[in-house]
Design a protein around this motif. Sequence first.
Motif, short mmCIF file in Angstrom:
data_model
loop_
_atom_site.label_atom_id
_atom_site.label_comp_id
_atom_site.label_asym_id
_atom_site.label_seq_id
_atom_site.Cartn_x
_atom_site.Cartn_y
_atom_site.Cartn_z
N GLU B 264 -4.17 -2.58 1.42
CA GLU B 264 -4.21 -2.85 -0.03
C GLU B 264 -2.85 -3.33 -0.53
O GLU B 264 -2.75 -4.29 -1.29
CB GLU B 264 -4.63 -1.57 -0.77
CG GLU B 264 -5.05 -1.76 -2.21
CD GLU B 264 -6.40 -2.46 -2.35
OE1 GLU B 264 -7.23 -2.36 -1.43
OE2 GLU B 264 -6.59 -3.13 -3.39
N ALA B 265 -1.78 -2.64 -0.08
CA ALA B 265 -0.43 -2.99 -0.54
C ALA B 265 0.00 -4.34 0.04
O ALA B 265 0.67 -5.12 -0.65
CB ALA B 265 0.56 -1.89 -0.14
N LEU B 266 -0.40 -4.63 1.28
CA LEU B 266 -0.09 -5.95 1.87
C LEU B 266 -0.84 -7.04 1.10
O LEU B 266 -0.26 -8.07 0.75
CB LEU B 266 -0.48 -5.97 3.36
CG LEU B 266 0.43 -5.17 4.32
CD1 LEU B 266 -0.24 -5.00 5.69
CD2 LEU B 266 1.80 -5.84 4.49
N ASP B 267 -2.12 -6.77 0.80
CA ASP B 267 -2.93 -7.74 0.04
C ASP B 267 -2.36 -7.96 -1.36
O ASP B 267 -2.51 -9.03 -1.94
CB ASP B 267 -4.38 -7.26 -0.08
CG ASP B 267 -5.13 -7.38 1.26
OD1 ASP B 267 -4.57 -8.01 2.18
OD2 ASP B 267 -6.24 -6.82 1.36
N ALA B 268 -1.72 -6.91 -1.91
CA ALA B 268 -1.15 -7.03 -3.26
C ALA B 268 0.16 -7.82 -3.25
O ALA B 268 0.76 -8.02 -4.29
CB ALA B 268 -0.94 -5.64 -3.86
N GLY B 269 0.63 -8.20 -2.06
CA GLY B 269 1.77 -9.10 -2.00
C GLY B 269 3.04 -8.54 -1.39
O GLY B 269 4.03 -9.26 -1.26
N LEU B 270 3.04 -7.25 -0.99
CA LEU B 270 4.25 -6.71 -0.37
C LEU B 270 4.31 -7.16 1.10
O LEU B 270 3.28 -7.23 1.78
CB LEU B 270 4.27 -5.17 -0.45
CG LEU B 270 4.32 -4.59 -1.87
CD1 LEU B 270 4.46 -3.06 -1.82
CD2 LEU B 270 5.47 -5.18 -2.69
N SER B 271 5.53 -7.44 1.57
CA SER B 271 5.67 -7.99 2.93
C SER B 271 5.85 -6.92 4.00
O SER B 271 5.52 -7.15 5.15
CB SER B 271 6.89 -8.92 2.99
OG SER B 271 6.76 -9.95 2.05
N HIS B 272 6.42 -5.77 3.61
CA HIS B 272 6.75 -4.75 4.62
C HIS B 272 6.21 -3.40 4.18
O HIS B 272 6.83 -2.69 3.39
CB HIS B 272 8.26 -4.70 4.84
CG HIS B 272 8.80 -6.02 5.31
ND1 HIS B 272 8.63 -6.47 6.61
CD2 HIS B 272 9.44 -7.02 4.64
CE1 HIS B 272 9.17 -7.68 6.73
NE2 HIS B 272 9.66 -8.03 5.55
N VAL B 273 5.03 -3.08 4.69
CA VAL B 273 4.36 -1.83 4.32
C VAL B 273 4.20 -1.00 5.60
O VAL B 273 3.66 -1.49 6.60
CB VAL B 273 2.99 -2.08 3.67
CG1 VAL B 273 2.37 -0.77 3.22
CG2 VAL B 273 3.14 -3.03 2.48
N TYR B 274 4.69 0.22 5.56
CA TYR B 274 4.75 1.06 6.76
C TYR B 274 3.86 2.30 6.61
O TYR B 274 3.51 2.71 5.51
CB TYR B 274 6.19 1.50 7.01
CG TYR B 274 7.10 0.33 7.30
CD1 TYR B 274 7.08 -0.28 8.56
CD2 TYR B 274 7.96 -0.19 6.33
CE1 TYR B 274 7.90 -1.37 8.84
CE2 TYR B 274 8.78 -1.27 6.60
CZ TYR B 274 8.75 -1.85 7.86
OH TYR B 274 9.56 -2.93 8.13
N VAL B 275 3.54 2.87 7.77
CA VAL B 275 2.82 4.14 7.80
C VAL B 275 3.72 5.14 8.53
O VAL B 275 4.13 4.88 9.67
CB VAL B 275 1.47 4.00 8.53
CG1 VAL B 275 0.86 5.37 8.83
CG2 VAL B 275 0.50 3.17 7.69
#
Lengths: 86, 326
Positions: B264-275
């Motif tokens: 969801e966060a990647l789709d919202a436009g953020l480039s670097h989303v981690y778990v």
Amino acid sequence: MRLRRYFRHLRDFQLLGLAAVTLVFIGMFLASRPDPSEARGSSWRKVDLQRLQQRLGAGDLSDHEAVWYHNRPETVMEGRDRGPGQ
Amino acid sequence: MNPVVCELCPRECEIPEGGAGDCRVRVNLGGKLRATTYGRPSAIHIDPMEKKPLYHFFPGSKVFSVATAGCNLHCLNCQNWQLSQRGGESMEQLYRADPSELVQLALDQSCESIAYTYSDPVVFYEYVHDTCKIAREAGIRNVFITAGYINTPPLRHLCQFLDATNTDLKAFDDRFYRETNGGTLRPVLDALVTFREEGVWVEVTNLLIPTLNDDLSMIRRMAKWIGRELGTGTPLHFSRFHPQYRMRNLPPTPGDTLDRARREALDAGLSHVYVGNVPGHEGNSTYCPVDGQLLISRVGYRITEFNLGNDGRCPHCGEPIPGIWQ
Ligand SMILES: [Zn+2]
């Protein structure tokens, strides 16, 4: 006639009784609430002052003066009027 | 009674003489506010930078990490509650280390950064401030790991000495803050914007708690806000919840909740989303947002592969990856 007055008195006593019971419940509710200084999100907390002074005296803790505070005259302390972020 | 008003955090506690602020460690003695844990840390460790977590700031380096007692939030799921939810007077462990000694200790341990962390460094502000100043002069970087519940003027003043922050954004919902953390959302958003304005490197952590803050539409709004206000290159770390302290009634965050939030966060436009907190998850690693190349492979806090160019660019397409790499 006297019988009607008798019943009116009885209703008054019932009303008084009900009011007294309600007051007792309100009193119990207020007494059961935690000390405001210990409530979550309250503005200040009680501290074990004797223990704190001991540990300050022993040098375990520090009495370094903080920055970002101001003294407030006691009279103005009544009624908190400042909201978050102000 | 000599009451004082603490201006440090949004609580603005009015503290009578002999009382402490909500944080338990700022105490009014004789009409003067004392920072009782100044120079008296209760936790000192050497951690990898990845543990903070900071993934785009000197990866793989050692960071000297320090904390004192006390906190100005009261999270029901606090993982450091034995440290954060106590005053200094009730701590068994109290070391003595003035700011210059702390910096010397970090140098002795070959650490190039000091992290103010574990509890919330907001409540030992003066200690952080003075240590930061000396550390900066000694060529050591300062890292502020916080929930960001602080007023803007003191934060802005501190930022001149800070190099990086990981700020906990606990939910994009004021009600959640009030019910779960005993705080409010607005000051945290303001703090994040202040860090960005003052040129401090920002990474954001969001702990996902099942049913409380895992709503995908809220996650999308949060990611959009981060992209708009902090930049789409801002790393966002989704962290897995483990039942603890006063929140043992909920299960650990399921893996697919973390996956969905990341997507969801990647789709919202953020480039670097981690778990985070899930070793071996593909979301532990850094990828090029243009061509998907694996740039930094991580397993937990350990870097297993490093393909990023010395110039901080993807070696395949030349895309600059935001961060402070060396
Ligand atoms: Zn690339």
